[in-house]
Design a protein around this motif. Structure first.
Motif, mmCIF file in Angstrom:
data_model
loop_
_atom_site.group_PDB
_atom_site.id
_atom_site.type_symbol
_atom_site.label_atom_id
_atom_site.label_comp_id
_atom_site.label_asym_id
_atom_site.label_seq_id
_atom_site.Cartn_x
_atom_site.Cartn_y
_atom_site.Cartn_z
ATOM 1 N N ARG A 1 3.686 6.818 -5.250
ATOM 2 C CA ARG A 1 3.581 7.436 -6.573
ATOM 3 C C ARG A 1 2.911 8.805 -6.494
ATOM 4 N N TYR A 2 2.158 9.048 -5.417
ATOM 5 C CA TYR A 2 1.374 10.276 -5.289
ATOM 6 C C TYR A 2 1.815 11.170 -4.129
ATOM 7 N N GLN A 3 2.466 10.584 -3.120
ATOM 8 C CA GLN A 3 2.875 11.321 -1.931
ATOM 9 C C GLN A 3 4.353 11.081 -1.658
ATOM 10 N N ASP A 4 5.050 12.131 -1.236
ATOM 11 C CA ASP A 4 6.461 11.988 -0.864
ATOM 12 C C ASP A 4 6.619 11.605 0.606
ATOM 13 N N ILE B 1 0.837 -1.202 0.000
ATOM 14 C CA ILE B 1 0.000 0.000 0.000
ATOM 15 C C ILE B 1 0.876 1.257 0.000
ATOM 16 N N ALA B 2 1.949 1.237 0.783
ATOM 17 C CA ALA B 2 2.873 2.380 0.821
ATOM 18 C C ALA B 2 3.531 2.576 -0.547
ATOM 19 N N ASP C 1 8.839 -1.770 -5.681
ATOM 20 C CA ASP C 1 8.804 -0.671 -6.641
ATOM 21 C C ASP C 1 8.316 0.629 -6.005
ATOM 22 N N MET C 2 8.910 0.977 -4.872
ATOM 23 C CA MET C 2 8.544 2.238 -4.216
ATOM 24 C C MET C 2 9.168 3.395 -4.979
ATOM 25 N N GLN C 3 8.379 4.410 -5.250
ATOM 26 C CA GLN C 3 8.827 5.594 -5.990
ATOM 27 C C GLN C 3 9.282 6.654 -4.985
ATOM 28 N N LEU C 4 10.545 6.580 -4.585
ATOM 29 C CA LEU C 4 11.069 7.500 -3.581
ATOM 30 C C LEU C 4 11.705 8.701 -4.247
ATOM 31 N N GLU C 5 11.567 9.838 -3.588
ATOM 32 C CA GLU C 5 12.151 11.082 -4.101
ATOM 33 C C GLU C 5 13.668 10.986 -4.145
#
Length: 191
Positions: free
Chosen positions: A18-21, A12-13, A128-132
């Motif tokens: 993808r939408y929240q940093d 879920i994280a 596949d976490m989209q981290l800044e």
């Protein structure tokens, strides 16, 4: 029937990344562990937490803050355990989901309550976490709620509320203009 609640929360994280940093979430739910002596699996209630991103929301008055770290997660858990009046110990431990030096297990006496730490970079990559920032830590904890709840004391010591209202007094002191505030403070403290 899931065997781990932590995987569900990390998934879920990862979707929300993808939408929240900035992420801070938890889930409470059952997991099922196979029992060789029983036909049906054993059911346990777990609490899983995931945190990642900036410690505070950037605004026009403050720039970017530090990212969540191991001690932020530890502080959240300590606040929970303190409110439940439980004395939890932390011990270093090795776990395949976490890097070796950034992992701790929580113990209540001889009972292991759970594991916490910074997720291993390969686990973060697998989800596949989209981290800044690629070096940004993703923190996670998994707690056995059944074991925790069984040890919450039904009675605990507390300080009763005073039956008398609080008294706030203010004093005024007249001194010459040449007397420094520090001197006045020293005289008050000494007396």
């Amino acid at each position: 029937m899931r065997h781990s609640l932590l995987a569900s929360v990390v998934e879920i994280a990862a979707h929300n990344s993808r939408y929240q940093d900035r992420l801070a979430m938890f889930e409470v739910g059952p997991i099922f562990i196979a029992d060789e002596d029983e036909i049906l699996p054993a059911e346990q209630t777990r609490l899983s937490l995931v945190m990642s991103g900036q410690r505070s929301v950037p605004g026009w008055q403050n720039g970017r803050s530090d990212t969540y770290n191991f001690f932020d997660l530890k502080g959240v858990l300590e606040a929970l355990f303190n409110e439940l009046h439980l004395d939890i110990r932390y011990e270093p431990v090795e776990h395949p989901t976490y890097p070796p030096i950034r992992t701790a297990r929580r113990r209540l006496g001889d009972i292991q309550i759970g594991v916490m730490g910074e997720l291993h970079p390969l686990v973060v990559e697998q989800f596949d976490m989209q981290l800044e920032d690629k070096d940004q830590p993703v923190l996670a904890a998994d707690i056995d709620l059944d074991a925790l709840i069984a040890h919450i004391p039904s009675h605990y010591p507390y300080d009763p509320i005073s039956p008398y209202p609080a008294v706030h007094e203010d004093i005024a002191v007249v001194v010459d203009k040449g007397v420094a505030a520090k001197e006045v403070e020293e005289v008050i403290r000494n007396s």
